[in-house]
Design an enzyme around this catalytic site. Structure first.
Site, PDB file in Angstrom:
ATOM      1  N   LYS A  16       0.912  -1.200  -0.019  1.00 57.54           N
ATOM      2  CA  LYS A  16       0.129  -0.070  -0.024  1.00 57.54           C
ATOM      3  C   LYS A  16       0.757   1.271  -0.105  1.00 57.54           C
ATOM      4  CE  LYS A  16      -3.833   2.031   2.813  1.00 57.54           C
ATOM      5  NZ  LYS A  16      -4.598   1.709   3.948  1.00 57.54           N
ATOM      6  N   HIS A  48      -0.191   4.365   0.521  1.00 60.68           N
ATOM      7  CA  HIS A  48      -0.669   5.706   1.222  1.00 60.68           C
ATOM      8  C   HIS A  48      -1.178   4.988   2.666  1.00 60.68           C
ATOM      9  CE1 HIS A  48      -3.950   3.322  -0.771  1.00 60.68           C
ATOM     10  NE2 HIS A  48      -4.838   3.750   0.624  1.00 60.68           N
TER      11      HIS A  48
END
Length: 238
Positions: A115, A117
């Site tokens: 991921k 963010h």
């Protein structure tokens, strides 16, 4: 959690629990009989699909079987890790059940893709530390176990044990120098135990499945016994 390791040791088996688990899998449609192609390209007379533990009641009972097997095994561990994807709900359910039984432990899992963010990375949940128990459904070649071990070690923790639902007790396959898959003389579970040095706790095994079929002569289930025995003779390990 006091559930010692070090050297690999034999798991304490609960034959009655194993038989109850096989029955539960049959009744839930998770364990099916017929003709199924395995990842190794073999035609298997049975198929175990943990994805069909698909409602709260089934998943809750499955977690009870895992927890009982772990408590009986004597394996010690400090936290639980559920590898993506099937291991995520399995690990979470086992963590909940163990907490219900008075053993509240940290739980973490991984994403297949990092991921970019928020918190970022591939790991979610509690920080990986101490002796980690990996929870999954079955082991076919030990590949998934190696991937989990690499993630756990990279985080500075120790991959200590693996809990699975069913040990198929059959020869693993590996890719030879010619690029072709070939059978080897050990199972994925034996590879994880003796080569990777992890303890393995299985709720039930192919031997338990054979015993269940043997105990149902003259029934539709009993009709599958000979084919499963033949498969075991061809691909089974000691």
């Amino acid at each position: 959690m006091v559930l010692e390791a070090g050297a690999v040791k034999a798991q304490v088996r609960d034959a009655a629990q194993a038989q109850a688990f096989v029955q539960f899998c049959v009744e839930s449609g998770v364990l099916r009989f017929g003709e199924f192609k395995t990842k190794a390209g073999r035609m298997s007379p049975y198929f175990f699909n943990a994805g069909l533990f698909d409602d709260g009641a089934k998943l809750g009972r499955l977690a009870q079987f895992y927890a009982k097997a772990l408590l009986a095994s004597g394996i010690e561990f400090d936290m639980i890790f559920g590898p993506a994807y099937k291991g995520i709900p399995l690990g979470a359910a086992v963590a909940v059940e163990l907490a219900r039984l008075g053993h509240n432990l940290p739980f973490a899992y991984n994403r297949k893709e990092a991921k970019d963010h928020g918190e970022g990375g591939t790991l979610v949940g509690a920080p990986l530390k101490g002796r980690v128990l990996i929870v999954d459904d079955v082991m076919s070649a030990g590949t998934a176990a190696r991937e989990s071990i690499a993630l756990i070690q990279a985080a500075g923790a120790t991959a200590h044990a693996v809990a699975i639902a069913l040990d198929r007790q059959e020869k693993a396959t590996e890719i030879g120098p010619d690029g072709r898959a070939r059978d080897v003389d050990h199972s994925a579970v034996q590879y994880v135990q003796h080569t990777l040095g992890l303890q393995v706790c299985a709720i039930a095994s192919l031997e338990d499945l054979l015993q269940y079929l043997t105990d149902h002569p003259g029934t539709e289930l009993g009709q599958h016994l000979e084919r499963v025995q033949t498969y075991r003779q061809r691909y089974g390990v000691a």
